[in-house]
Design a protein around this motif. Sequence first.
Motif, PDB file in Angstrom:
ATOM      1  N   VAL A 109      24.997 -52.757 -30.704  1.00 50.05           N
ATOM      2  CA  VAL A 109      23.729 -53.303 -30.225  1.00 50.05           C
ATOM      3  C   VAL A 109      24.034 -54.294 -29.105  1.00 50.05           C
ATOM      4  N   ASN A 110      23.182 -54.307 -28.098  1.00 46.73           N
ATOM      5  CA  ASN A 110      23.400 -55.178 -26.950  1.00 46.73           C
ATOM      6  C   ASN A 110      23.572 -56.629 -27.378  1.00 46.73           C
ATOM      7  N   GLY A 116      17.187 -59.285 -27.660  1.00 44.67           N
ATOM      8  CA  GLY A 116      17.715 -58.668 -28.862  1.00 44.67           C
ATOM      9  C   GLY A 116      18.019 -59.680 -29.953  1.00 44.67           C
ATOM     10  N   PRO A 117      18.868 -59.307 -30.910  1.00 42.69           N
ATOM     11  CA  PRO A 117      19.186 -60.211 -32.018  1.00 42.69           C
ATOM     12  C   PRO A 117      19.781 -61.542 -31.571  1.00 42.69           C
ATOM     13  N   ALA A 395       5.589 -59.215 -31.216  1.00 48.41           N
ATOM     14  CA  ALA A 395       5.653 -59.206 -32.680  1.00 48.41           C
ATOM     15  C   ALA A 395       7.009 -59.705 -33.171  1.00 48.41           C
ATOM     16  N   CYS A 396       8.071 -59.311 -32.489  1.00 48.98           N
ATOM     17  CA  CYS A 396       9.415 -59.797 -32.852  1.00 48.98           C
ATOM     18  C   CYS A 396       9.471 -61.318 -32.754  1.00 48.98           C
ATOM     19  N   GLU A 397       8.938 -61.862 -31.656  1.00 51.69           N
ATOM     20  CA  GLU A 397       8.998 -63.305 -31.436  1.00 51.69           C
ATOM     21  C   GLU A 397       8.175 -64.066 -32.474  1.00 51.69           C
ATOM     22  N   LYS A 398       7.015 -63.535 -32.817  1.00 55.18           N
ATOM     23  CA  LYS A 398       6.192 -64.168 -33.842  1.00 55.18           C
ATOM     24  C   LYS A 398       6.870 -64.103 -35.217  1.00 55.18           C
ATOM     25  N   LEU A 418      12.481 -54.473 -35.748  1.00 57.55           N
ATOM     26  CA  LEU A 418      11.429 -54.035 -34.838  1.00 57.55           C
ATOM     27  C   LEU A 418      11.882 -54.036 -33.389  1.00 57.55           C
ATOM     28  N   ASN A 419      12.891 -54.824 -33.049  1.00 56.72           N
ATOM     29  CA  ASN A 419      13.259 -55.001 -31.657  1.00 56.72           C
ATOM     30  C   ASN A 419      13.755 -53.709 -31.029  1.00 56.72           C
ATOM     31  N   LYS A 420      13.356 -53.486 -29.798  1.00 56.01           N
ATOM     32  CA  LYS A 420      13.664 -52.229 -29.106  1.00 56.01           C
ATOM     33  C   LYS A 420      15.158 -52.024 -28.873  1.00 56.01           C
ATOM     34  N   THR A 421      15.933 -53.084 -28.908  1.00 60.52           N
ATOM     35  CA  THR A 421      17.374 -52.964 -28.669  1.00 60.52           C
ATOM     36  C   THR A 421      18.148 -52.541 -29.913  1.00 60.52           C
ATOM     37  N   VAL A 422      17.498 -52.528 -31.087  1.00 62.55           N
ATOM     38  CA  VAL A 422      18.174 -52.257 -32.365  1.00 62.55           C
ATOM     39  C   VAL A 422      17.782 -50.860 -32.858  1.00 62.55           C
TER      40      VAL A 422
END
Length: 447
Positions: A109-110, A116-117, A395-398, A418-422
Motif C-alpha cells: 500500500v502506498n 492513505g493510512p 468519509a475516511c477523514e470523518k 474505505l480508503n481508495k489506496t487500500v
Amino acid sequence: MSEKDKRYSVVIAGGGSTYTPGFVLSLIANQDRFPLRKLKFYDNDAERQKKIGDACAIIMKERAPQIEFSYTTDPKEAFTDVDFVMGSIRVGKYHMRELDEKIPLRYGVNGQETTGPGGMAYGMRSIPAIIEIIDWMEKYSPNAWMINYTNTIAIVAEACRRLRPNAKVINICDMPVEIMTRMAKICGLNDYHDLDVNYYGLNHFGWWKEVRDKKTGKDLMPLLKKHISENGYWIGGEFDKETETSWAETFKKAKDCYALDPETLPNTYMQYYYFPQYEVKNADPNHTRTDEIREYRQKIVFGECARIVKAGTAKGNIWEANAEHSNYIVDICHAIAYNTHEKFFANIPNNGAIANIDSDSIVEVPCWFGADGVQPMATGMAGRFQKGLIEEQQACEKLVVDAYEQHSYTKMWQAFALNKTVPDASVAKKILDDMIPENKPYWPELN
C-alpha cells in the motif's frame, strides 16, 4: 494607535521546523505590509528549537533589530500577548513520518505522509496537539487568530469543526499555490497573484475548474491543458534546477492524472488515489521521502544554522530567496490584519460552497479573507467523478475523527478499509495493527 500603524505579535508553534528560517526571512521582507513588534517560537523539543532559534536570533538582530525576538518551551510565555499563532508542528517528528510511509509499504500500500493510512495516522496524532495549542491561545491571547498548516489538514480541520467550533482557527495549505506558481510560469506570468481561479475539493485532493489572467480576464485553461497533457506541471530548465527527484516525478505524473479528466486540472496529490499501484511499484520500501529529507533538507538547514551561529553572522545565508510557502502565509496574515478580503484557499465546512456535497464536509475552496475570518466562494457543482471521490475520501477523514472521539478500533479500521489506496479490509487491518503500538504515545487507546 490606529489600525494602520499597528504592529503585530506572532508566535510560530513548531519553532524547530526546518521551514522556520525561511518563514522568518519572509516576515522580515514583508515588514512594509505586515509589521511586527514581537516574534516568538514555541516548541516542545528544546534542543531542536535551539538550533533553529539561535540562528534566527542572529538573522533578526542583523535584519530587524526593532522586532523583539525569543523562543521558549513554556506555553504561557509563548502564547501570551500574541495576535497570530502560526501552527506548523509534526507530532512524532520524522521518526513517526518514516513509519507512516514504511508500514503501509510492507503490505503493498502506498506510503505517503498525508494520504492513505499514513496520512490518517498522522492526522490522528495531530488532533490532540492542535487542540492543546488552540486552548493555550484562547487562554492567554483570546483575540488572536491561529493560521494552522499542520498536517493532515483535512483531519485536523474536521476535529476543529467538532471539538472547537468557535475557535479563531483557519486551516490552510500551500500546495494549490505551489501548483499555481507553476501555472503562472507556464502562461508567462509572474506568480500565483496573477491568476484568478475556481478550485474545489478536499485538502491534497482537488481540481481547478477555471484559471484566468486576473488582469485581463483571459481564459488560460486551453494553454495550461496543452502543457499539462504533454508535460504535467513540469517546467524544467532554470525554474526546476533545484527541484528534488521525487517532486520532479510528481509534477510530471500530473500528465497522467489530467488524462483521466481533461475537463479540469488536478492537484498533484491525486496521483496517489488514481494510480496507487504505480506509486507502490515505484517506491523503495527501505528509502522513502523521509530518508530524502533527512539526507537533504534537514541536513542542509541544521548545517546552515550551525554555520550562522559559529560565524556570528547570517550574511550570505541560503534562505536569501524567500519560499512561496512562507510568503503565502504572510499574505494571509496581511489580509486578516488589514481586512483586505483577498482570495486565498482554506479548509472549511462546506455549507454550500460545493453545491452537491454535504454541508458539514470539510472542503478546500477559495475564500475571502478578512478581519472576521474567511467566507467561502461558491464553486458550483462537483462533477460525478469528483463527487464520488470526494465523498469516499471525506468519509475516511470523518471516520478518523470518530475513532479519536470514541476511542474506536473499528472506526479506524473502517477508515483504512474505505480508503481508495487500500485494496481490502484484511490489508487495512494488518496496517492498523502494526501502527497501533508505534503510535501508542500519541493516539488514544483504541478499543
